[in-house]
Design an enzyme around this catalytic site. Structure first.
Site, PDB file in Angstrom:
ATOM      1  N   CYS A 112       0.998  -1.239   0.002  1.00 54.32           N
ATOM      2  CA  CYS A 112      -0.102   0.082  -0.271  1.00 54.32           C
ATOM      3  C   CYS A 112       0.782   1.539   0.009  1.00 54.32           C
ATOM      4  O   CYS A 112       1.391   1.688  -0.995  1.00 54.32           O
ATOM      5  CB  CYS A 112      -0.894  -0.007   1.268  1.00 54.32           C
ATOM      6  SG  CYS A 112      -2.274   1.184   1.108  1.00 54.32           S
ATOM      7  N   HIS A 220      -3.982  -5.256   0.011  1.00 54.34           N
ATOM      8  CA  HIS A 220      -3.444  -5.471   1.491  1.00 54.34           C
ATOM      9  C   HIS A 220      -3.534  -7.005   1.701  1.00 54.34           C
ATOM     10  O   HIS A 220      -4.418  -7.574   2.414  1.00 54.34           O
ATOM     11  CB  HIS A 220      -4.422  -4.914   2.460  1.00 54.34           C
ATOM     12  CG  HIS A 220      -4.274  -3.448   2.425  1.00 54.34           C
ATOM     13  ND1 HIS A 220      -3.368  -2.869   3.318  1.00 54.34           N
ATOM     14  CD2 HIS A 220      -4.815  -2.347   1.727  1.00 54.34           C
ATOM     15  CE1 HIS A 220      -3.405  -1.554   3.342  1.00 54.34           C
ATOM     16  NE2 HIS A 220      -4.357  -1.084   2.341  1.00 54.34           N
ATOM     17  N   GLU A 222      -1.903  -8.486   4.144  1.00 56.29           N
ATOM     18  CA  GLU A 222      -1.535  -8.945   5.395  1.00 56.29           C
ATOM     19  C   GLU A 222      -3.019  -9.099   6.146  1.00 56.29           C
ATOM     20  O   GLU A 222      -3.246  -9.837   7.181  1.00 56.29           O
ATOM     21  CB  GLU A 222      -0.917  -7.592   6.087  1.00 56.29           C
ATOM     22  CG  GLU A 222      -1.840  -6.342   6.539  1.00 56.29           C
ATOM     23  CD  GLU A 222      -2.208  -5.489   5.280  1.00 56.29           C
ATOM     24  OE1 GLU A 222      -3.077  -4.667   5.577  1.00 56.29           O
ATOM     25  OE2 GLU A 222      -1.585  -5.736   4.219  1.00 56.29           O
TER      26      GLU A 222
END
Length: 259
Positions: A112, A220, A222
């Site tokens: 990001c 994203h 994660e």
């Protein structure tokens, strides 16, 4: 062999009138549980750091997302109010670490804000408020939903055949959770575009001349790393690269450790 360690540059945050150096939990958890590495949070300062001293002590660099944006002055543009918020200490910490990690063949995963920092660090530029541009979708996070809804996997991204990421998760269309107001405008000369959204927005890059894993994604991974195969694959590949780097490093002697 002990677990290798990756550095994660912090954001500057203010809580209850105090200044904090902070990293979101999801990045630290993904590093530990999906990449299989430990993480050191690197405080963010605008001056005074010895970048090589930090990198001497770690085996990888994970550059996280953030609510703040890279300051436009760092890519030759003028800043205005809608380009913010900014975090100059984060910029001053992350960009030198990115450049030196690449130079030293230290594995790098940028997410990001991280992909935007990677692009700026290597000479590229960013576009602000991309949803206002003709033909570009609104990539911002949806309003009125909880965090799981905010980070829901809802967007199609095309991974280019033969790219670095294709070697990890396969080529073709994948579904991701990409949330951003800014995006890469001019791609840095040393970066190869690895994946794009259906509106042409750059969603992943790799460093062309890197001697180690050096990848940035706009989405994203994660957040759903424990349940999403694509997300897990990226962190697992990063972890493998970090372990390979750590295994190849000369052992630190007791005298060196004391020094």
């Amino acid at each position: 062999m002990t677990k290798p360690i990756v550095a994660i540059p912090a954001d500057i945050r203010s809580f209850d009138g105090a200044t904090w150096h902070a990293v979101q939990h999801q990045y630290l958890s993904a590093a530990l549980n999906a990449a299989g590495v430990m993480a050191f949070v690197i405080p963010a300062f605008e001056a005074g750091y010895d970048t090589d001293a930090i990198l001497d002590r770690v085996d990888g660099l994970l550059v996280s997302g953030s609510a703040s944006n890279v300051h436009p002055s760092l890519y030759g543009a003028e800043a205005n109010d809608k380009d913010g918020p900014f975090d100059p200490a984060r910029d001053a910490t992350s960009l030198p670490l990115i450049r030196r990690a690449i130079d030293r063949a230290i594995p790098l995963l940028a997410i990001c804000r991280g992909i935007q920092e990677l692009n700026v660090a290597l000479g590229g530029s960013l576009a602000s408020e991309i949803h206002e541009q003709p033909g570009i979708w609104d990539h911002r996070r949806p309003e009125g939903v909880d965090r799981d809804g905010m980070y829901a996997i809802r967007q199609t991204v095309h991974v280019k055949e033969g790219s670095c990421i294709a070697g990890i998760i396969g080529p073709g269309d994948i579904r991701v959770n990409s949330l951003h107001r800014q995006a890469i405008a001019r791609t840095a000369p040393r970066l190869q575009v690895e994946a794009t959204a259906e509106d042409g927005t750059v969603e992943a890059v790799s460093v062309i001349d890197a001697k180690a894993f050096a990848v940035g994604v706009q989405w994203h991974p994660e957040y759903w790393v424990e349940t999403d195969k694509t997300s897990n694959g990226l962190f697992a590949a990063f972890g493998d690269a970090v372990r390979s780097y750590a295994a190849a490093k000369p052992p630190v002697t007791a005298a060196q450790a004391i020094a």
